[in-house]
Design a protein around this motif. Structure first.
Motif, PDB file in Angstrom:
ATOM      1  N   GLY A 118       0.854  -1.180   0.000  1.00  0.00           N
ATOM      2  CA  GLY A 118       0.000   0.000   0.000  1.00  0.00           C
ATOM      3  C   GLY A 118       0.890   1.231   0.000  1.00  0.00           C
ATOM      4  O   GLY A 118       1.766   1.393  -0.846  1.00  0.00           O
ATOM      5  N   HIS A 119       0.699   2.113   0.968  1.00  0.00           N
ATOM      6  CA  HIS A 119       1.564   3.283   1.136  1.00  0.00           C
ATOM      7  C   HIS A 119       2.628   2.928   2.168  1.00  0.00           C
ATOM      8  O   HIS A 119       2.369   2.947   3.373  1.00  0.00           O
ATOM      9  N   TYR A 120       3.811   2.572   1.685  1.00  0.00           N
ATOM     10  CA  TYR A 120       4.871   2.146   2.585  1.00  0.00           C
ATOM     11  C   TYR A 120       5.177   3.242   3.587  1.00  0.00           C
ATOM     12  O   TYR A 120       5.267   4.417   3.252  1.00  0.00           O
ATOM     13  N   GLY A 121       5.375   2.865   4.828  1.00  0.00           N
ATOM     14  CA  GLY A 121       5.789   3.808   5.850  1.00  0.00           C
ATOM     15  C   GLY A 121       6.666   3.105   6.856  1.00  0.00           C
ATOM     16  O   GLY A 121       6.291   2.077   7.424  1.00  0.00           O
ATOM     17  N   GLY A 122       7.864   3.620   7.076  1.00  0.00           N
ATOM     18  CA  GLY A 122       8.753   2.992   8.021  1.00  0.00           C
ATOM     19  C   GLY A 122      10.178   3.454   7.807  1.00  0.00           C
ATOM     20  O   GLY A 122      10.436   4.277   6.924  1.00  0.00           O
ATOM     21  N   PRO A 123      11.102   2.966   8.571  1.00  0.00           N
ATOM     22  CA  PRO A 123      10.904   1.978   9.639  1.00  0.00           C
ATOM     23  C   PRO A 123      10.247   2.585  10.866  1.00  0.00           C
ATOM     24  O   PRO A 123      10.206   3.796  11.023  1.00  0.00           O
ATOM     25  N   GLY A 124       9.738   1.723  11.722  1.00  0.00           N
ATOM     26  CA  GLY A 124       9.060   2.174  12.919  1.00  0.00           C
ATOM     27  C   GLY A 124       9.691   1.719  14.208  1.00  0.00           C
ATOM     28  O   GLY A 124       9.218   2.079  15.282  1.00  0.00           O
ATOM     29  N   LEU A 125      10.756   0.902  14.123  1.00  0.00           N
ATOM     30  CA  LEU A 125      11.394   0.363  15.321  1.00  0.00           C
ATOM     31  C   LEU A 125      12.906   0.408  15.182  1.00  0.00           C
ATOM     32  O   LEU A 125      13.455  -0.008  14.155  1.00  0.00           O
ATOM     33  N   SER A 126      13.573   0.905  16.195  1.00  0.00           N
ATOM     34  CA  SER A 126      15.032   0.792  16.277  1.00  0.00           C
ATOM     35  C   SER A 126      15.386  -0.584  16.837  1.00  0.00           C
ATOM     36  O   SER A 126      14.515  -1.328  17.320  1.00  0.00           O
ATOM     37  N   LEU A 151       9.644 -11.053  18.294  1.00  0.00           N
ATOM     38  CA  LEU A 151      10.735 -10.440  17.539  1.00  0.00           C
ATOM     39  C   LEU A 151      10.568 -10.690  16.046  1.00  0.00           C
ATOM     40  O   LEU A 151      10.698  -9.762  15.224  1.00  0.00           O
ATOM     41  N   LEU A 152      10.256 -11.926  15.675  1.00  0.00           N
ATOM     42  CA  LEU A 152      10.097 -12.248  14.265  1.00  0.00           C
ATOM     43  C   LEU A 152       8.926 -11.487  13.648  1.00  0.00           C
ATOM     44  O   LEU A 152       9.020 -10.988  12.521  1.00  0.00           O
ATOM     45  N   LEU A 153       7.824 -11.382  14.376  1.00  0.00           N
ATOM     46  CA  LEU A 153       6.661 -10.667  13.857  1.00  0.00           C
ATOM     47  C   LEU A 153       6.953  -9.188  13.622  1.00  0.00           C
ATOM     48  O   LEU A 153       6.412  -8.570  12.699  1.00  0.00           O
ATOM     49  N   LEU A 154       7.816  -8.605  14.442  1.00  0.00           N
ATOM     50  CA  LEU A 154       8.083  -7.171  14.353  1.00  0.00           C
ATOM     51  C   LEU A 154       9.202  -6.818  13.376  1.00  0.00           C
ATOM     52  O   LEU A 154       9.390  -5.644  13.045  1.00  0.00           O
ATOM     53  N   LEU A 155       9.948  -7.805  12.893  1.00  0.00           N
ATOM     54  CA  LEU A 155      11.090  -7.507  12.027  1.00  0.00           C
ATOM     55  C   LEU A 155      10.727  -6.697  10.775  1.00  0.00           C
ATOM     56  O   LEU A 155      11.511  -5.822  10.373  1.00  0.00           O
ATOM     57  N   PRO A 156       9.579  -6.933  10.128  1.00  0.00           N
ATOM     58  CA  PRO A 156       9.286  -6.108   8.941  1.00  0.00           C
ATOM     59  C   PRO A 156       9.121  -4.619   9.236  1.00  0.00           C
ATOM     60  O   PRO A 156       9.221  -3.801   8.315  1.00  0.00           O
ATOM     61  N   ALA A 157       8.881  -4.246  10.491  1.00  0.00           N
ATOM     62  CA  ALA A 157       8.725  -2.831  10.855  1.00  0.00           C
ATOM     63  C   ALA A 157      10.023  -2.213  11.350  1.00  0.00           C
ATOM     64  O   ALA A 157      10.044  -1.048  11.739  1.00  0.00           O
ATOM     65  N   PHE A 158      11.101  -2.958  11.317  1.00  0.00           N
ATOM     66  CA  PHE A 158      12.368  -2.561  11.927  1.00  0.00           C
ATOM     67  C   PHE A 158      13.323  -1.959  10.907  1.00  0.00           C
ATOM     68  O   PHE A 158      13.339  -2.318   9.737  1.00  0.00           O
ATOM     69  N   GLY A 159      14.164  -1.041  11.378  1.00  0.00           N
ATOM     70  CA  GLY A 159      15.260  -0.523  10.572  1.00  0.00           C
ATOM     71  C   GLY A 159      16.106   0.421  11.404  1.00  0.00           C
ATOM     72  O   GLY A 159      15.599   1.387  11.956  1.00  0.00           O
ATOM     73  N   ASP A 160      17.387   0.128  11.515  1.00  0.00           N
ATOM     74  CA  ASP A 160      18.256   0.930  12.377  1.00  0.00           C
ATOM     75  C   ASP A 160      19.680   0.847  11.850  1.00  0.00           C
ATOM     76  O   ASP A 160      20.297  -0.222  11.850  1.00  0.00           O
ATOM     77  N   ALA A 161      20.201   1.987  11.404  1.00  0.00           N
ATOM     78  CA  ALA A 161      21.557   2.007  10.852  1.00  0.00           C
ATOM     79  C   ALA A 161      22.626   1.734  11.898  1.00  0.00           C
ATOM     80  O   ALA A 161      23.759   1.392  11.558  1.00  0.00           O
ATOM     81  N   TRP A 199      13.047   0.318   2.655  1.00  0.00           N
ATOM     82  CA  TRP A 199      13.537   1.601   3.150  1.00  0.00           C
ATOM     83  C   TRP A 199      14.972   1.475   3.631  1.00  0.00           C
ATOM     84  O   TRP A 199      15.443   0.393   3.956  1.00  0.00           O
ATOM     85  N   GLU A 200      15.644   2.618   3.659  1.00  0.00           N
ATOM     86  CA  GLU A 200      16.993   2.670   4.203  1.00  0.00           C
ATOM     87  C   GLU A 200      16.910   2.654   5.731  1.00  0.00           C
ATOM     88  O   GLU A 200      16.000   3.229   6.326  1.00  0.00           O
ATOM     89  N   SER A 201      17.846   1.975   6.361  1.00  0.00           N
ATOM     90  CA  SER A 201      17.888   1.977   7.821  1.00  0.00           C
ATOM     91  C   SER A 201      18.129   3.394   8.322  1.00  0.00           C
ATOM     92  O   SER A 201      18.922   4.143   7.762  1.00  0.00           O
ATOM     93  N   THR A 202      17.423   3.741   9.389  1.00  0.00           N
ATOM     94  CA  THR A 202      17.438   5.100   9.912  1.00  0.00           C
ATOM     95  C   THR A 202      18.512   5.276  10.979  1.00  0.00           C
ATOM     96  O   THR A 202      18.764   4.379  11.771  1.00  0.00           O
ATOM     97  N   PHE A 203      19.133   6.461  10.992  1.00  0.00           N
ATOM     98  CA  PHE A 203      19.937   6.880  12.136  1.00  0.00           C
ATOM     99  C   PHE A 203      18.990   7.621  13.082  1.00  0.00           C
ATOM    100  O   PHE A 203      18.578   8.746  12.796  1.00  0.00           O
ATOM    101  N   TRP A 204      18.620   6.972  14.187  1.00  0.00           N
ATOM    102  CA  TRP A 204      17.641   7.580  15.074  1.00  0.00           C
ATOM    103  C   TRP A 204      18.235   8.803  15.764  1.00  0.00           C
ATOM    104  O   TRP A 204      19.375   8.794  16.230  1.00  0.00           O
ATOM    105  N   ALA A 205      17.422   9.848  15.857  1.00  0.00           N
ATOM    106  CA  ALA A 205      17.855  11.061  16.542  1.00  0.00           C
ATOM    107  C   ALA A 205      18.102  10.800  18.017  1.00  0.00           C
ATOM    108  O   ALA A 205      18.969  11.391  18.636  1.00  0.00           O
ATOM    109  N   GLU A 206      17.306   9.876  18.600  1.00  0.00           N
ATOM    110  CA  GLU A 206      17.473   9.495  19.989  1.00  0.00           C
ATOM    111  C   GLU A 206      17.555   7.980  20.049  1.00  0.00           C
ATOM    112  O   GLU A 206      16.716   7.305  19.458  1.00  0.00           O
ATOM    113  N   PRO A 207      18.522   7.406  20.734  1.00  0.00           N
ATOM    114  CA  PRO A 207      18.618   5.943  20.815  1.00  0.00           C
ATOM    115  C   PRO A 207      17.319   5.341  21.325  1.00  0.00           C
ATOM    116  O   PRO A 207      16.743   5.799  22.309  1.00  0.00           O
TER     117      PRO A 207
END
Length: 234
Positions: A118-126, A151-161, A199-207
């Motif tokens: 659909g409309h991709y949005g993410g990542p949502g989890l560090s 953990l496995l269920l949440l992996l598609p919402a994850f991305g952290d550089a 999506w590209e893994s995000t550098f989170w502004a706050e850990p």
């Protein structure tokens, strides 16, 4: 559950003519994991033997997950303080997708952490948030409580550089082993799961931050939920 029935917490998310029903029982289907990961990592659905499944298993699981147009299947990941992270297969006939939604007693409606298709949005989890969410199931809550499955269920919402790759491969490999992946094959599969194609893994502004729809430095709804006291706790 009737077609129009939806969980109260998702009343603002639901669409007319479509129900939403908890469906944790689907995790027991032989082809569940390759079907679940397939929309993001196609190789898993193309080679389901990694999970001890075959093509017929994947087809049956995919039908249960993605063709349930009347009553959308959802998995509940309970968190402290009455919060729940819902994974909902939004099975519109021509515009399907999977949404990762956070609900709780301190918010008027759901907050979207990530969307697949659909409309991709993410990542949502560090990475820290993923680990914390996987390990924080209240003992008496309904839904998925096993930390490996969470953990496995949440992996598609994850991305952290800033993910510690060696640690992540080890942790994800252990989770994969819990659902039948051979120990020798698990590390390669874990590395594949760390490479998100949407999506590209995000550098989170706050850990440990958890943005809404992939906005770096956005409010941290999941972190607030994980730190919230249980109801009745001073």
């Amino acid at each position: 559950m009737e077609t129009s029935e939806v969980p109260v917490a998702l009343a603002g998310y639901a669409m007319p003519g479509h129900g939403i029903a908890p469906a944790e029982h689907l995790l027991d289907l032989p082809g569940f994991w390759p079907a679940y990961f397939g929309p993001v990592w196609h190789a898993f659905s193309d080679d389901p033997g990694l999970f001890g499944a075959d093509t017929a298993d994947v087809d049956a699981a995919a039908e249960a997950l993605y063709d349930a147009t009347r009553t959308w299947p959802a998995y509940r990941i309970p968190l402290p303080g009455g919060h729940v992270l819902w994974i909902v297969h939004r099975d519109f006939p021509d515009d399907g997708g999977t949404d990762y939604l956070l609900t709780g007693p301190d918010r008027p409606r759901e907050e979207r952490l990530a969307s697949i298709e659909g409309h991709y949005g993410g990542p949502g989890l560090s990475w820290p948030d993923l680990l914390a969410a996987a390990a924080s199931a209240p003992a008496d809550a309904e839904g998925v409580r096993d930390p490996d499955l969470r953990l496995l269920l949440l992996l598609p919402a994850f991305g952290d550089a800033d993910t510690p790759v060696e640690e992540a491969v080890e942790r994800i490999s252990a989770a994969l082993g819990s659902v039948g992946v051979d120990a020798e094959a698990a590390p390669e599969a874990a590395e594949r799961l760390l490479d998100h194609p949407f999506w590209e893994s995000t550098f989170w502004a706050e850990p440990g931050g958890s943005p809404l729809s992939g906005g770096t430095g956005a409010p941290r709804p999941l972190r607030r939920a994980l730190l919230s006291p249980s109801p009745g706790t001073p």
